[in-house]
Scaffold this active site. Structure first.
Site, mmCIF file in Angstrom:
data_model
loop_
_atom_site.group_PDB
_atom_site.id
_atom_site.type_symbol
_atom_site.label_atom_id
_atom_site.label_comp_id
_atom_site.label_asym_id
_atom_site.label_seq_id
_atom_site.Cartn_x
_atom_site.Cartn_y
_atom_site.Cartn_z
ATOM 1 C CG ASP A 51 27.109 -42.975 5.890
ATOM 2 O OD1 ASP A 51 27.416 -43.600 4.858
ATOM 3 O OD2 ASP A 51 26.286 -42.039 5.904
ATOM 4 C CG ASP A 251 23.169 -39.500 8.026
ATOM 5 O OD1 ASP A 251 23.885 -40.336 7.433
ATOM 6 O OD2 ASP A 251 22.682 -38.507 7.464
ATOM 7 C CG ASP A 255 24.059 -45.086 7.174
ATOM 8 O OD1 ASP A 255 24.774 -45.657 6.332
ATOM 9 O OD2 ASP A 255 23.966 -43.854 7.277
#
Length: 376
Positions: A51, A251, A255
């Site tokens: 990410d 995180d 996600d």
């Protein structure tokens, strides 16, 4: 003697002792491994997806540019409107705008009918006027033409900045650009993954140009940009259908579905509770290099399991025929049951000692850093 020798203690100890040591070594290095399955599959991962915001970058963006589009408004007014709307949002980009307004002591206005459009931006009403702040798609979906500012947007995006368009009553009045800094060791982590033969991808809801700039800085192979939070897991599913074994590193709350869909979900310890709960591996130290350590530790643990199983099988293959009297016709020697018991115990002890040798494991990141130092 045959019954004692054939006791499969060593076989039963071979795998759990190595897995237990592997999980313990992970904990010592700031890596929480929640299951033996996670430890086993990490070695086979061939593509690692990161990410962007909060994972590859610090997640602490700051406002770099406030650009007015109409002459009758100034930069402080644009910042005032944007910060008034974004004070209701928890997104890192929103917090950057609010922080900038506070730095400049800008008075915030009362906001009504605030609404978040995931992956696109926010909308609200201020003094009866409809305010939009977000991406091109948000602006276009509300029947506003952003072509007049396209050149400015492209310039900002080519600099790796996230550009947000501000409109008031279907009229574009300004642009706010926000930039985030890369985390320590982001580039080093990507380099190490490449040396291990892994592909690296970045997934983000941000503009494609911004994602490509970051990917170029870090040497990332694949860019998945303008992906909405609910679409992240679908993108991972596509890669899995192509035969890839995928690890996802994230995180945030958005996600979590992707972490669950991936073959291996790796969450940052500094992330949200949802992400930490979903990830099968948690990086307590928030150091991306521990992704390397987790994969390397997986390979190391499986090597130890194979060694343990080899010695356990080798012991049985050699010892059972001897206990059965295969040497008796030639030597007249039979294996005493007491000796058989001692040999059986030794096989178990040897497997445990081999697992305990794992304490000498050194994280791969240390060796890699030393190699870079000597090369320089």
């Amino acid at each position: 003697s045959v019954l004692i020798i054939a006791c499969p203690c060593a076989l039963g100890l071979a795998t759990p002792t190595a897995v237990m040591m592997g999980v313990g070594l992970g904990a010592q290095n700031g890596i929480l491994i929640k299951s033996g399955k996670a430890l086993e599959i990490a070695r086979d991962v061939n593509i690692v997806i990161f990410d962007k915001t909060g994972t590859l970058t610090r997640g602490e963006p700051s406002v770099t540019d406030v650009i007015k589009v109409k002459n009758e408004v100034d930069e402080n007014y644009i910042l005032q409107i944007a910060a008034s709307v974004e004070k209701n949002s928890e997104h890192p980009l929103a917090q950057a705008i609010v922080n900038k307004a506070r730095e400049k002591n800008v008075h915030l206005l009362k906001v009504n009918n605030f609404q978040t459009i995931p992956g696109h931006g926010v909308l609200a009403e201020i003094e009866g006027k409809k305010i939009l702040l977000g991406t091109r798609k948000l602006i276009i979906d509300n029947q506003i033409d952003p072509s007049q500012i396209e050149e400015e947007l492209i310039t900002l995006e080519n600099q790796g900045k996230t550009a947000m368009i501000l409109s008031k009553d279907k009229e574009i009045i300004g642009i706010i650009a926000v930039a985030d800094t890369l985390k320590n060791y982001s580039k080093e982590t990507v380099e190490m993954l490449h040396k291990m033969g892994k592909k690296v991808a970045i997934i983000t809801g941000d503009n494609k140009r911004v994602a490509q700039v970051i990917a170029k800085q870090l040497g990332i192979d694949k860019v998945l940009a303008e992906v909405l939070p609910q679409e992240k897991s679908a993108e991972i599913k596509k890669l899995q259908k192509e035969g890839n074994i995928v690890a996802m590193v994230g995180d945030g709350i958005n996600d979590a579905p992707a972490l669950a869909q991936a073959d291996l979900g790796i969450a940052l310890g500094s992330g949200t509770d949802v992400a930490i709960e979903t990830g099968e591996i948690v990086l307590i130290k928030d150091d991306l290099r521990n992704v390397i350590t987790a994969i390397d530790l997986s390979s190391y643990t499986l090597r130890k399991i194979k060694q343990n199983l080899f010695w356990a099988f080798f012991y049985n293959v050699v010892s059972i025929p001897i206990a059965a009297g295969v040497l008796y016709p030639f030597t007249g020697w039979l294996l005493n049951p007491a000796v058989a018991a001692a040999a059986m115990a030794f096989s178990s002890v040897s497997v445990i000692l081999n697992a305990l040798l794992m304490k000498k494991y050194k994280p791969k990141i240390i060796n890699f850093t030393r190699n870079i130092f000597f090369q320089e």
